[in-house]
Design a protein around this motif. Structure first.
Motif, PDB file in Angstrom:
ATOM      1  N   HIS A 277    -113.079  -9.386 122.584  1.00 36.01           N
ATOM      2  CA  HIS A 277    -112.251  -9.604 121.396  1.00 36.01           C
ATOM      3  C   HIS A 277    -112.392 -11.045 120.909  1.00 36.01           C
ATOM      4  O   HIS A 277    -111.402 -11.741 120.707  1.00 36.01           O
ATOM      5  N   GLY A 278    -113.618 -11.481 120.741  1.00 26.23           N
ATOM      6  CA  GLY A 278    -113.854 -12.789 120.139  1.00 26.23           C
ATOM      7  C   GLY A 278    -114.280 -13.885 121.085  1.00 26.23           C
ATOM      8  O   GLY A 278    -114.668 -14.965 120.649  1.00 26.23           O
ATOM      9  N   GLY A 279    -114.225 -13.661 122.384  1.00 26.23           N
ATOM     10  CA  GLY A 279    -114.689 -14.670 123.326  1.00 26.23           C
ATOM     11  C   GLY A 279    -113.565 -15.429 124.006  1.00 26.23           C
ATOM     12  O   GLY A 279    -112.380 -15.210 123.767  1.00 26.23           O
ATOM     13  N   LEU A 280    -113.950 -16.347 124.871  1.00 28.29           N
ATOM     14  CA  LEU A 280    -112.994 -17.126 125.649  1.00 28.29           C
ATOM     15  C   LEU A 280    -112.267 -18.137 124.765  1.00 28.29           C
ATOM     16  O   LEU A 280    -112.826 -18.630 123.785  1.00 28.29           O
ATOM     17  N   PRO A 281    -111.037 -18.473 125.116  1.00 33.08           N
ATOM     18  CA  PRO A 281    -110.358 -19.559 124.409  1.00 33.08           C
ATOM     19  C   PRO A 281    -111.154 -20.860 124.550  1.00 33.08           C
ATOM     20  O   PRO A 281    -111.846 -21.066 125.545  1.00 33.08           O
ATOM     21  N   GLU A 282    -111.041 -21.712 123.586  1.00 35.76           N
ATOM     22  CA  GLU A 282    -111.774 -22.982 123.599  1.00 35.76           C
ATOM     23  C   GLU A 282    -110.976 -24.014 124.395  1.00 35.76           C
ATOM     24  O   GLU A 282    -110.279 -24.858 123.853  1.00 35.76           O
ATOM     25  N   LEU A 283    -111.124 -23.916 125.712  1.00 33.01           N
ATOM     26  CA  LEU A 283    -110.411 -24.796 126.623  1.00 33.01           C
ATOM     27  C   LEU A 283    -111.418 -25.537 127.488  1.00 33.01           C
ATOM     28  O   LEU A 283    -112.408 -24.943 127.940  1.00 33.01           O
ATOM     29  N   PRO A 284    -111.211 -26.823 127.766  1.00 30.06           N
ATOM     30  CA  PRO A 284    -112.202 -27.607 128.516  1.00 30.06           C
ATOM     31  C   PRO A 284    -112.552 -27.012 129.874  1.00 30.06           C
ATOM     32  O   PRO A 284    -113.719 -27.013 130.275  1.00 30.06           O
TER      33      PRO A 284
END
Length: 206
Positions: free
Chosen positions: A175-182
């Motif tokens: 559903h759109g990929g991983l959250p943009e977290l470091p």
């Protein structure tokens, strides 16, 4: 003691090479070209730094690489998705600091949001019960054995299922990929395995 597990830097490759090739018979030696290959292609290449000194490293690759290792190729032939631990090396000065378990926790965290399986192998000749027990207590199970040439040592091929992956796949990857977290970012993402980050709801570009 100040400890950091972080991505390797290019200028540290000579130090990594020295640590690897001082490890003895339990670790296959490397040359500069082989280490450069890992730096350019490994999905995971991180080092342990203690008080400003390199104490060890771990290198892992996902499926789909052109890496020629016979043990890596075995997993490619048997599993569609995995993270393969090629080697973990701790400098002798830093043995018994628990760095092995710290590295395995870190690579497990990296793998479980990307693939359903963590893989590696251990030498059975000579058998090192400390290494075998370490992997067993960390959840690895033997899935095969092989001797790649008549002169090579027998290895036990190990795999650990990552039950968290199913949740991550169903909730994020489909559903759109991983959250943009470091902490989710990989150091070296090969073209075959791009992470497709998405922004969290309500998050805006600065």
């Amino acid at each position: 003691m100040a400890l950091a597990i972080r991505d390797v830097h290019e200028h540290e490759l000579d130090a990594v090479l020295a640590i690897n090739n001082a490890a003895g018979r339990s670790i296959l030696s490397l040359d500069k070209a082989q280490l450069r290959y890992f730096f350019e292609h490994a999905d995971y290449f991180r080092v342990a730094e203690i008080d400003g000194h390199l104490a060890g490293f771990l290198i892992a690759l996902r499926e789909g690489s052109d890496y020629a290792s016979a043990n890596y190729r075995w997993f490619c032939e048997h599993y569609p998705q995995f993270v393969y631990i090629d080697r973990i090396v701790i400098a002798s000065t830093y043995h018994r600091h628990g760095l092995g378990r710290i590295f395995y926790c870190d690579v497990n965290s990296f793998a479980e949001v990307r693939v359903p399986l963590l893989a590696c192998e251990v030498f059975l000749e000579p058998r090192d019960d400390v290494v075998v027990l370490f992997h067993g207590t960390y959840g690895f199970q033997e899935v095969g054995q092989q001797r790649t040439t008549p002169e090579s040592r027998q290895v036990s091929l190990l795999a650990k299922e990552l039950p968290s992956y199913a949740y991550v796949r169903d909730t994020y990857l489909e559903h759109g990929g991983l959250p943009e977290l470091p902490w989710l970012a990989g150091r070296q993402l090969s073209p075959a395995h791009p992470v497709q980050p998405r922004r969290l709801a309500g998050e805006r570009h600065q």
